[in-house]
Motif scaffolding. Structure first.
Motif, PDB file in Angstrom:
ATOM      1  N   THR A  41       0.846  -1.192   0.000  1.00 46.58           N
ATOM      2  CA  THR A  41       0.000   0.000   0.000  1.00 46.58           C
ATOM      3  C   THR A  41       0.880   1.240   0.000  1.00 46.58           C
ATOM      4  O   THR A  41       2.079   1.163   0.209  1.00 46.58           O
ATOM      5  CB  THR A  41      -0.900   0.046   1.249  1.00 46.58           C
ATOM      6  N   SER A  42       0.272   2.353  -0.221  1.00 47.01           N
ATOM      7  CA  SER A  42       1.016   3.615  -0.203  1.00 47.01           C
ATOM      8  C   SER A  42       0.712   4.416   1.060  1.00 47.01           C
ATOM      9  O   SER A  42       0.847   5.623   1.066  1.00 47.01           O
ATOM     10  CB  SER A  42       0.678   4.439  -1.451  1.00 47.01           C
TER      11      SER A  42
ATOM     12  N   ARG B 166       1.119   5.792   4.940  1.00 45.69           N
ATOM     13  CA  ARG B 166       2.221   6.201   5.805  1.00 45.69           C
ATOM     14  C   ARG B 166       2.280   5.252   7.003  1.00 45.69           C
ATOM     15  O   ARG B 166       1.266   4.677   7.401  1.00 45.69           O
ATOM     16  CB  ARG B 166       2.012   7.640   6.275  1.00 45.69           C
ATOM     17  N   PRO B 167       3.468   5.065   7.596  1.00 45.04           N
ATOM     18  CA  PRO B 167       3.596   4.142   8.732  1.00 45.04           C
ATOM     19  C   PRO B 167       2.620   4.423   9.866  1.00 45.04           C
ATOM     20  O   PRO B 167       2.057   3.495  10.453  1.00 45.04           O
ATOM     21  CB  PRO B 167       5.041   4.348   9.190  1.00 45.04           C
ATOM     22  N   GLU B 168       2.376   5.682  10.174  1.00 47.48           N
ATOM     23  CA  GLU B 168       1.464   5.991  11.283  1.00 47.48           C
ATOM     24  C   GLU B 168       0.034   5.546  11.001  1.00 47.48           C
ATOM     25  O   GLU B 168      -0.717   5.213  11.915  1.00 47.48           O
ATOM     26  CB  GLU B 168       1.514   7.469  11.658  1.00 47.48           C
ATOM     27  N   GLU B 169      -0.354   5.487   9.721  1.00 48.57           N
ATOM     28  CA  GLU B 169      -1.686   5.000   9.373  1.00 48.57           C
ATOM     29  C   GLU B 169      -1.792   3.488   9.638  1.00 48.57           C
ATOM     30  O   GLU B 169      -2.795   3.006  10.145  1.00 48.57           O
ATOM     31  CB  GLU B 169      -1.984   5.262   7.903  1.00 48.57           C
ATOM     32  N   ILE B 170      -0.734   2.779   9.311  1.00 47.01           N
ATOM     33  CA  ILE B 170      -0.708   1.331   9.523  1.00 47.01           C
ATOM     34  C   ILE B 170      -0.678   1.022  11.018  1.00 47.01           C
ATOM     35  O   ILE B 170      -1.412   0.179  11.517  1.00 47.01           O
ATOM     36  CB  ILE B 170       0.502   0.698   8.802  1.00 47.01           C
ATOM     37  N   LEU B 171       0.163   1.743  11.752  1.00 49.60           N
ATOM     38  CA  LEU B 171       0.304   1.490  13.174  1.00 49.60           C
ATOM     39  C   LEU B 171      -0.960   1.821  13.946  1.00 49.60           C
ATOM     40  O   LEU B 171      -1.287   1.156  14.929  1.00 49.60           O
ATOM     41  CB  LEU B 171       1.481   2.299  13.742  1.00 49.60           C
ATOM     42  N   SER B 172      -1.716   2.817  13.510  1.00 47.13           N
ATOM     43  CA  SER B 172      -2.928   3.193  14.229  1.00 47.13           C
ATOM     44  C   SER B 172      -4.024   2.152  14.073  1.00 47.13           C
ATOM     45  O   SER B 172      -4.955   2.113  14.851  1.00 47.13           O
ATOM     46  CB  SER B 172      -3.431   4.569  13.759  1.00 47.13           C
ATOM     47  N   GLN B 173      -3.919   1.288  13.066  1.00 42.07           N
ATOM     48  CA  GLN B 173      -4.909   0.232  12.855  1.00 42.07           C
ATOM     49  C   GLN B 173      -4.583  -1.034  13.641  1.00 42.07           C
ATOM     50  O   GLN B 173      -5.428  -1.892  13.777  1.00 42.07           O
ATOM     51  CB  GLN B 173      -4.990  -0.122  11.365  1.00 42.07           C
ATOM     52  N   ALA B 174      -3.377  -1.143  14.148  1.00 37.22           N
ATOM     53  CA  ALA B 174      -2.949  -2.367  14.845  1.00 37.22           C
ATOM     54  C   ALA B 174      -3.620  -2.516  16.181  1.00 37.22           C
ATOM     55  O   ALA B 174      -4.109  -1.666  16.795  1.00 37.22           O
ATOM     56  CB  ALA B 174      -1.445  -2.371  15.012  1.00 37.22           C
TER      57      ALA B 174
END
Length: 84
Positions: free
Chosen positions: A73-74, A76-84
């Protein structure tokens, strides 16, 4: 290390080994970094193959490669981490 933001942890995976000096620097400077050497990586791949593919590492890797494109995906890391 310079790209990590406050509260983030980095993971550095190599197919080789980390020098003693690199390990000492990570510890002494208290970098939020996990070092994963090649032998540990290989053992984990073998373990995963044994659990799900009757020990067939090739089948495990084929499955990972086949599903990889759909996982990229494109974001940002903070978007991925906030979903964890």
């Amino acid at each position: 290390m310079a790209r990590l933001r406050r509260g983030w942890v980095g993971i550095f995976v190599t197919t080789g080994v980390f020098s003693k000096q690199a390990q000492v620097e990570v510890i002494d400077d208290q970098y939020p970094l996990v070092l994963v050497p090649g032998l540990k990586l290989a053992r984990e791949v073998i373990r995963m193959a044994e659990l799900s593919f009757e020990g067939d590492v090739g089948a495990l890797l084929d499955t990972i490669v086949d599903s990889y494109e759909g996982e990229v995906t494109s974001r940002r890391p903070e978007e991925i981490l906030s979903q964890a």
